[in-house]
Scaffold this active site. Sequence first.
Site, PDB file in Angstrom:
ATOM      1  N   SER A  69       0.793  -1.224   0.000  1.00  0.00           N
ATOM      2  CA  SER A  69       0.000   0.000   0.000  1.00  0.00           C
ATOM      3  C   SER A  69       0.827   1.277   0.000  1.00  0.00           C
ATOM      4  CB  SER A  69      -0.934  -0.050   1.214  1.00  0.00           C
ATOM      5  OG  SER A  69      -1.973   0.855   1.045  1.00  0.00           O
ATOM      6  N   GLU A 376     -10.421   7.441   8.163  1.00  0.00           N
ATOM      7  CA  GLU A 376      -9.232   7.841   8.888  1.00  0.00           C
ATOM      8  C   GLU A 376      -8.791   9.172   8.277  1.00  0.00           C
ATOM      9  OE1 GLU A 376      -6.978   3.951  10.327  1.00  0.00           O
ATOM     10  OE2 GLU A 376      -6.905   4.144   8.157  1.00  0.00           O
ATOM     11  N   ASN A 378      -6.090   9.949   7.273  1.00  0.00           N
ATOM     12  CA  ASN A 378      -5.176   9.702   6.151  1.00  0.00           C
ATOM     13  C   ASN A 378      -5.891   9.391   4.834  1.00  0.00           C
ATOM     14  OD1 ASN A 378      -5.955   6.984   6.300  1.00  0.00           O
ATOM     15  ND2 ASN A 378      -4.153   6.376   7.464  1.00  0.00           N
ATOM     16  N   PRO A 503       2.479   2.501  18.343  1.00  0.00           N
ATOM     17  CA  PRO A 503       3.356   1.774  17.423  1.00  0.00           C
ATOM     18  C   PRO A 503       2.653   1.576  16.093  1.00  0.00           C
ATOM     19  CG  PRO A 503       2.384   0.255  19.031  1.00  0.00           C
ATOM     20  CD  PRO A 503       1.886   1.636  19.377  1.00  0.00           C
TER      21      PRO A 503
HETATM   22  C1  G16 Z   1      -3.033   0.721   6.480  1.00  0.00           C
HETATM   23  C2  G16 Z   1      -4.365   0.551   7.149  1.00  0.00           C
HETATM   24  C3  G16 Z   1      -4.872   1.891   7.608  1.00  0.00           C
HETATM   25  C4  G16 Z   1      -3.840   2.560   8.516  1.00  0.00           C
HETATM   26  C5  G16 Z   1      -2.486   2.622   7.824  1.00  0.00           C
HETATM   27  C6  G16 Z   1      -1.378   3.093   8.742  1.00  0.00           C
HETATM   28  O1  G16 Z   1      -3.189   1.544   5.355  1.00  0.00           O
HETATM   29  O2  G16 Z   1      -5.254  -0.056   6.247  1.00  0.00           O
HETATM   30  O3  G16 Z   1      -6.081   1.675   8.296  1.00  0.00           O
HETATM   31  O4  G16 Z   1      -4.233   3.841   8.859  1.00  0.00           O
HETATM   32  O5  G16 Z   1      -2.123   1.330   7.365  1.00  0.00           O
HETATM   33  O6  G16 Z   1      -1.293   2.203   9.809  1.00  0.00           O
HETATM   34  P1  G16 Z   1      -0.152   2.280  10.885  1.00  0.00           P
HETATM   35  O7  G16 Z   1      -0.211   3.669  11.450  1.00  0.00           O
HETATM   36  O8  G16 Z   1      -0.494   1.227  11.891  1.00  0.00           O
HETATM   37  O9  G16 Z   1       1.147   2.051  10.191  1.00  0.00           O
HETATM   38  P2  G16 Z   1      -2.515   1.185   3.978  1.00  0.00           P
HETATM   39  O10 G16 Z   1      -3.107   2.185   3.023  1.00  0.00           O
HETATM   40  O11 G16 Z   1      -1.038   1.331   4.156  1.00  0.00           O
HETATM   41  O12 G16 Z   1      -2.943  -0.231   3.743  1.00  0.00           O
END
Ligand code: G16
Length: 548
Positions: A69, A376, A378, A503
């Site tokens: 992603s 979110e 983001n 984290p």
């Molecule tokens: C994934 C999750 C999202 C999350 C993001 C960041 O997004 O699907 O829900 O907000 O990771 O997560 P973390 O802060 O735990 O690293 P993506 O778009 O990278 O699949």
Amino acid sequence: MPPSSLRVVYAFAREMHPKTSDVFIQYGTAGFRTKANLLEHVVYRMGLLAVIRSRVKNGRTIGMMITASHNLEPDNGVKLVDPDGEMLEQSWEEIATRLANVSDNDLESTTEQVIKQVNADMSLKASVFIGMDTRYTSPRLAAAAANGVIALKGTPKEFGIVTTPMLHFCVKCRNDNTYGTPTEEGYYEKIVGAFKNIRDKLPVYGDYNTTLYVDGANGVGGKKLNIIRKSLDGELDLNLYNLGGNGGKLNLNCGADFVKVSQTPPVGVEHAPFQRVASLDGDGDRIVYYYLDDKEKMHLLDGDRIATLLASYVTELLRASEASGLRLGLVQTAYANGASTRYITEELKVPVSCVKTGVKHLHHAALAYDVGVYFEANGHGTVVYSKAAKNAISKIAQEGEPEQRKAAQLLQNFIDMTNETVGDAISDLFLVETVLRARGHGVRQWMEAYTDLPCRQLKVTVQDRNAISTTDAERRCTAPEGLQSKIDELVAAYTSGRAFVRPSGTEDVVRVYSEADTQEAADKLAAEVAQAVFDLAGGVGERPALPA
Ligand code: G16
């Protein structure tokens, strides 16, 4: 399947996908994610697990998406998709982690234990859909996934390069044919088709113009929009940038995560004052908007803005259609800007809940409402509608008074345009464009709804990010000792101050978030909290500096 045939599980592992590293790997926020060269055995094993899961679900199709992603090119990952198109049930994450970490020698017996534990009937058929993003390491990992499926006599179906939400959509359609056709074309037919239908009902007026610039993050989302663009008949003029050519690197200095976190425009995009730009992430499941004003100052319209835009429009349509008794609610995480939460509760008068990071948490919370909007900050989010809501809207669309009918029919198109299975940049883009067009609004009117509190996000590298534990939807931390009281003390010195640490579940870092009444204050607070994390949670490398 008799246990003796599990020997092939070991044979495939040893000959083709051996475990070459002892690094412990954990099912995180969105599946397994790390350096691509550490993942082949993990993905193979997830192929095994997907077959077991399919059998536990009576042969319904399970999805596997090969992607990291928003992460940079050297990383990769795998996300598992459940039959209704949602993320893998959380109770299986521990099983996934166990299966991913055992030695090759223990793989056969662990697989057998898992089959017993979840009571899978191995005589049933099993079906697994496999998709991948544009990373050069993805085809190899997709092949490992297919081998895992074959090893347990399941049937893999490979979709090649698709966005993550397209794969979720196809899984859902395969298991519920009322939702659509389980192909990439079926996705275009439903989502883009609904957009075209609604366009006929909404003339262009006011400050809305049909030109949209898009930053494709050099990933799959931009490529798919390039296909869609040709069928839009000028209804929306997409100017696409960062499509992966000209040496552009995936997510590097571009894409939704870069734009949101750095609060700067991506490289590779031309800009014109007040021209709205949509920025996607690498696998097309996130979107944020932004524009530059006439002084080239950037204004960000992030997931919070998209959520409030969609929630307010759906509320309007529900009111106009007089669909009574349907509860609309909004779900956010700790990253939501405090000003957005205040706007939602005080101005829109919509209930809000706050859950842990990860769409899997938001999605489940949103299902509690008849219309659940979740995002979110983001840019990861969508809208989900209950059966009762869909039935009520459909009844009014057929039997209501003319004005009610009109609103209900718009709502039906809006629902069809929504990928309800997971956050989807392409579907969200069409939803946003529809609301702006319906209101005759440009970016400035959209921005006027409320004023964001200045915020800042930082990353801190520590020896072991799991040394940080959190509670209260990640808004407070319970370990290491002393960190939360230090954060409280730092925050207390700022007007409208707020900060938290957690984290990451997708990168090997601790994330820091801060908000305050000025950008300087938010930047300073974030840096102070980052120093506290570094000092109290085993920071590695250089100690974070305070802003000059
Ligand atoms: C994934 C999750 C999202 C999350 C993001 C960041 O997004 O699907 O829900 O907000 O990771 O997560 P973390 O802060 O735990 O690293 P993506 O778009 O990278 O699949």
